[in-house]
Write a protein that holds these residues in place. Structure first.
Motif, PDB file in Angstrom:
ATOM      1  N   ARG A  48     -17.805  22.391-103.075  1.00 61.33           N
ATOM      2  CA  ARG A  48     -17.190  23.383-103.479  1.00 61.33           C
ATOM      3  C   ARG A  48     -17.764  24.730-102.498  1.00 61.33           C
ATOM      4  O   ARG A  48     -17.240  25.640-101.982  1.00 61.33           O
ATOM      5  N   ALA A  49     -19.037  24.759-102.339  1.00 58.87           N
ATOM      6  CA  ALA A  49     -20.041  25.590-101.464  1.00 58.87           C
ATOM      7  C   ALA A  49     -19.261  25.399 -99.933  1.00 58.87           C
ATOM      8  O   ALA A  49     -19.564  26.584 -99.317  1.00 58.87           O
ATOM      9  N   GLU A  50     -18.802  24.274 -99.629  1.00 56.84           N
ATOM     10  CA  GLU A  50     -18.466  24.040 -98.066  1.00 56.84           C
ATOM     11  C   GLU A  50     -16.937  24.359 -97.986  1.00 56.84           C
ATOM     12  O   GLU A  50     -16.507  24.123 -97.012  1.00 56.84           O
ATOM     13  N   GLY A  51     -16.209  24.845 -99.028  1.00 58.40           N
ATOM     14  CA  GLY A  51     -15.013  25.229 -99.213  1.00 58.40           C
ATOM     15  C   GLY A  51     -13.901  24.061 -99.402  1.00 58.40           C
ATOM     16  O   GLY A  51     -12.760  24.174 -99.221  1.00 58.40           O
ATOM     17  N   VAL A  52     -14.376  23.112-100.018  1.00 54.11           N
ATOM     18  CA  VAL A  52     -13.537  22.046-100.557  1.00 54.11           C
ATOM     19  C   VAL A  52     -13.211  22.187-101.884  1.00 54.11           C
ATOM     20  O   VAL A  52     -14.151  22.385-102.801  1.00 54.11           O
ATOM     21  N   VAL A  53     -11.788  22.027-102.088  1.00 59.74           N
ATOM     22  CA  VAL A  53     -11.128  22.079-103.528  1.00 59.74           C
ATOM     23  C   VAL A  53     -11.690  20.742-104.340  1.00 59.74           C
ATOM     24  O   VAL A  53     -11.274  19.468-103.887  1.00 59.74           O
ATOM     25  N   VAL A  54     -12.522  21.030-105.553  1.00 62.85           N
ATOM     26  CA  VAL A  54     -12.775  20.105-106.242  1.00 62.85           C
ATOM     27  C   VAL A  54     -12.181  19.914-107.692  1.00 62.85           C
ATOM     28  O   VAL A  54     -12.193  21.029-108.226  1.00 62.85           O
ATOM     29  N   HIS A  55     -11.076  18.981-108.039  1.00 61.39           N
ATOM     30  CA  HIS A  55     -10.735  19.187-109.387  1.00 61.39           C
ATOM     31  C   HIS A  55     -11.451  18.146-110.306  1.00 61.39           C
ATOM     32  O   HIS A  55     -11.691  17.074-110.106  1.00 61.39           O
ATOM     33  N   HIS A  56     -11.865  18.727-111.778  1.00 59.73           N
ATOM     34  CA  HIS A  56     -12.505  18.057-112.534  1.00 59.73           C
ATOM     35  C   HIS A  56     -11.434  17.449-113.579  1.00 59.73           C
ATOM     36  O   HIS A  56     -10.973  18.192-114.210  1.00 59.73           O
ATOM     37  N   LEU A  57     -11.193  16.146-114.082  1.00 62.97           N
ATOM     38  CA  LEU A  57     -10.257  15.702-114.741  1.00 62.97           C
ATOM     39  C   LEU A  57     -10.842  15.316-116.129  1.00 62.97           C
ATOM     40  O   LEU A  57      -9.970  14.928-117.122  1.00 62.97           O
ATOM     41  N   ALA A  58     -12.226  15.833-116.423  1.00 64.62           N
ATOM     42  CA  ALA A  58     -12.803  15.475-117.671  1.00 64.62           C
ATOM     43  C   ALA A  58     -12.580  14.375-118.497  1.00 64.62           C
ATOM     44  O   ALA A  58     -12.004  14.401-119.521  1.00 64.62           O
ATOM     45  N   MET A  59     -12.600  13.053-117.835  1.00 61.28           N
ATOM     46  CA  MET A  59     -12.289  11.847-118.416  1.00 61.28           C
ATOM     47  C   MET A  59     -13.323  11.576-119.324  1.00 61.28           C
ATOM     48  O   MET A  59     -14.868  11.839-119.159  1.00 61.28           O
ATOM     49  N   ARG A  60     -13.253  10.995-120.674  1.00 68.36           N
ATOM     50  CA  ARG A  60     -14.175  11.032-121.394  1.00 68.36           C
ATOM     51  C   ARG A  60     -14.946   9.785-121.708  1.00 68.36           C
ATOM     52  O   ARG A  60     -15.909   9.381-122.420  1.00 68.36           O
ATOM     53  N   GLY A  61     -14.573   8.793-121.056  1.00 67.69           N
ATOM     54  CA  GLY A  61     -15.077   7.419-121.052  1.00 67.69           C
ATOM     55  C   GLY A  61     -14.233   6.437-120.164  1.00 67.69           C
ATOM     56  O   GLY A  61     -13.119   6.705-119.994  1.00 67.69           O
ATOM     57  N   ASN A  62     -14.719   5.207-120.193  1.00 65.93           N
ATOM     58  CA  ASN A  62     -13.994   3.978-119.129  1.00 65.93           C
ATOM     59  C   ASN A  62     -12.705   3.828-119.816  1.00 65.93           C
ATOM     60  O   ASN A  62     -11.679   3.513-118.822  1.00 65.93           O
ATOM     61  N   ARG A  63     -12.440   3.797-121.141  1.00 63.47           N
ATOM     62  CA  ARG A  63     -11.160   3.546-121.640  1.00 63.47           C
ATOM     63  C   ARG A  63     -10.160   4.851-121.968  1.00 63.47           C
ATOM     64  O   ARG A  63      -9.285   4.775-122.858  1.00 63.47           O
ATOM     65  N   ASP A  64     -10.705   6.100-121.283  1.00 63.63           N
ATOM     66  CA  ASP A  64     -10.024   7.256-121.782  1.00 63.63           C
ATOM     67  C   ASP A  64      -8.435   7.157-121.025  1.00 63.63           C
ATOM     68  O   ASP A  64      -8.618   7.786-119.626  1.00 63.63           O
ATOM     69  N   LEU A  65      -7.677   6.721-121.356  1.00 63.10           N
ATOM     70  CA  LEU A  65      -6.216   6.550-120.693  1.00 63.10           C
ATOM     71  C   LEU A  65      -5.584   7.833-120.502  1.00 63.10           C
ATOM     72  O   LEU A  65      -4.482   7.976-119.771  1.00 63.10           O
ATOM     73  N   THR A  66      -6.067   8.977-121.266  1.00 59.87           N
ATOM     74  CA  THR A  66      -5.231  10.249-121.055  1.00 59.87           C
ATOM     75  C   THR A  66      -5.327  10.884-119.477  1.00 59.87           C
ATOM     76  O   THR A  66      -4.893  11.848-119.194  1.00 59.87           O
ATOM     77  N   VAL A  67      -6.627  10.184-118.867  1.00 59.70           N
ATOM     78  CA  VAL A  67      -6.748  10.873-117.509  1.00 59.70           C
ATOM     79  C   VAL A  67      -5.728  10.500-116.578  1.00 59.70           C
ATOM     80  O   VAL A  67      -5.495  11.128-115.801  1.00 59.70           O
ATOM     81  N   LEU A  68      -4.955   9.246-116.939  1.00 57.46           N
ATOM     82  CA  LEU A  68      -4.095   8.886-116.105  1.00 57.46           C
ATOM     83  C   LEU A  68      -2.873   9.778-115.803  1.00 57.46           C
ATOM     84  O   LEU A  68      -2.338  10.015-114.711  1.00 57.46           O
ATOM     85  N   PRO A  69      -2.309  10.120-116.779  1.00 58.05           N
ATOM     86  CA  PRO A  69      -1.216  11.154-116.717  1.00 58.05           C
ATOM     87  C   PRO A  69      -1.630  12.527-115.988  1.00 58.05           C
ATOM     88  O   PRO A  69      -0.834  13.067-115.116  1.00 58.05           O
TER      89      PRO A  69
END
Length: 396
Positions: A48-69
């Motif tokens: 981010r300091a170098e100007g790159v946009v970073v999106h955090h998807l807040a996945m809660r664990g390996n089987r957190d399928l809600t991250v897919l949508p």
């Protein structure tokens, strides 16, 4: 071309730092953003300091399928023409999300793959089956070394789907004039509490069992005992850069051996080039490397290096890195190898040919050309199966 890089996390590990370097050097015709499934750590801050946009998807664990949508919506709304995944979990979710979002060009870099391990986890039958299912959703899988390409072949990935493109080191970042190097060395040692005249063995990496840093703690104890018998030798210290679950165990080991006062653990850091300047030798006792980027960074910083695994150097001849030597991963061998360097004057060594061979500027330019080729619907050039020699000669 708009490109989204999907990565499992952005703590300061080898794959994460490699992604940062690639984004810094990719041709400007490629506009890149990053999506991290979890753990937006120090590398996210640096991006981010170098100007790159970073999106955090807040996945809660390996089987957190809600991250897919969530990831699918991000890819669809971002107008990306290519998705590039890094690390196992990101490869599973990123390839599927890209396909669901309608992106047809999907690249994955395989950073850490062994015959029985993937990123330190056991490669069970189920893990392999899931990996192969996800791999078929992609366009091309990039192997960072011939070792990784050979493992992909053994796992059943068709050779025509594998492209060998090694990791890279930012060679220019480690080049300092003599006066500047001396000033940086003095400043870093002062900040870390290292005596200016100490002989500092350095190591960099995640503090996890596979890195075998306990070998260096035991070696420090043996060196300290030898120093007592040879007062002319400088006092040995160990600078262990990184964070991870093994930190407390390593500290307790040093306490038990009576060398806690000579062990410095500054944690996860972004100023690794400067920290390398404070060292007199880099030691890398891990036996589970798929590339060996830290070894190359040590060589780029002008250090002699003693290591136990580095596929990047295995692919080149010994003349590519004359100040790097292979050492069995046990304390007695490291003690003997380091004693040979102990009485040397600590001056910066010239960068060896291996560093130029793996210069990130060249690697990133080749990755940019691969993006162009794949996006145009053409097959990747010169498919690699991990059994042939490197495609370019070592620079003289």
């Amino acid at each position: 071309m708009r490109v989204l890089h999907v990565v499992t996390g952005l703590a300061s590990g080898g794959a994460e730092r490699q992604l940062q370097l690639l984004l810094r050097h990719l041709p400007e015709r490629h506009s890149c953003e990053v999506a991290t499934l979890t753990n937006p750590g120090t590398v996210a801050e640096a991006l981010r300091a170098e100007g790159v946009v970073v999106h955090h998807l807040a996945m809660r664990g390996n089987r957190d399928l809600t991250v897919l949508p969530r990831l699918t919506r991000l890819i669809r709304s971002g107008g990306y023409r290519l998705v590039h995944t890094h690390l196992y979990r990101a490869g599973l979710y990123g390839r599927l999300a890209a396909r669901l979002a309608g992106v047809r060009t999907v690249v994955a870099t395989e950073h850490s793959l062994h015959a029985e391990l993937i990123e330190g986890r056991r490669a069970t039958v189920g893990v392999r089956a899931l990996y192969l299912l996800a791999e078929r959703l992609g366009t091309t899988t990039i192997a960072v070394s011939r070792q990784v390409a050979g493992t992909l072949d053994a796992w059943g990935v068709p050779p025509h789907r594998v492209h060998l493109l090694p990791n890279g080191v930012e060679a220019a970042r480690y080049t300092l004039p003599t006066a500047s190097r001396a000033a940086v060395r003095q400043t870093v040692r002062t900040d870390l509490g290292l005596p200016q005249q100490a002989w500092v063995v350095g190591a960099v990496g995640r503090l996890v069992p596979g890195k075998r840093f306990e070998v260096l703690v035991d070696t420090l104890a043996e060196l300290a005992a030898l120093a007592g018998d040879h007062p002319a030798l400088r006092e040995p210290w160990l600078l262990l850069v990184g964070a991870g679950p093994e930190r407390e165990a390593l500290v307790r080991r040093a306490e038990r051996l009576g060398v806690r006062g000579r062990l410095v653990c500054p944690g996860e850091r972004e100023d690794v080039p400067e920290l390398l300047v404070a060292m007199d030798v880099l030691a890398a006792p891990s036996t589970e490397e798929t590339f060996g980027l830290t070894v190359l960074e040590g060589l780029a910083a002008g250090l002699p290096v003693r290591y136990s695994a580095c596929p990047a150097l295995d692919e080149l001849g010994p003349e590519a890195a004359p100040e790097a030597a292979l050492v069995p991963s046990d304390p007695a061998c490291y003690t003997a190898a380091l004693c040979e360097l102990w009485s040397r004057r600590s001056t910066a060594l010239p960068q060896p040919p291996a560093v130029a061979h793996y210069d990130i500027a060249r690697i990133a330019e080749e990755l940019g050309r691969l993006y162009d080729t794949l996006a145009a619907g053409e097959p990747p050039p010169a498919p690699r199966d991990g059994r042939d020699r490197p495609r370019t000669a070592v620079p003289s």
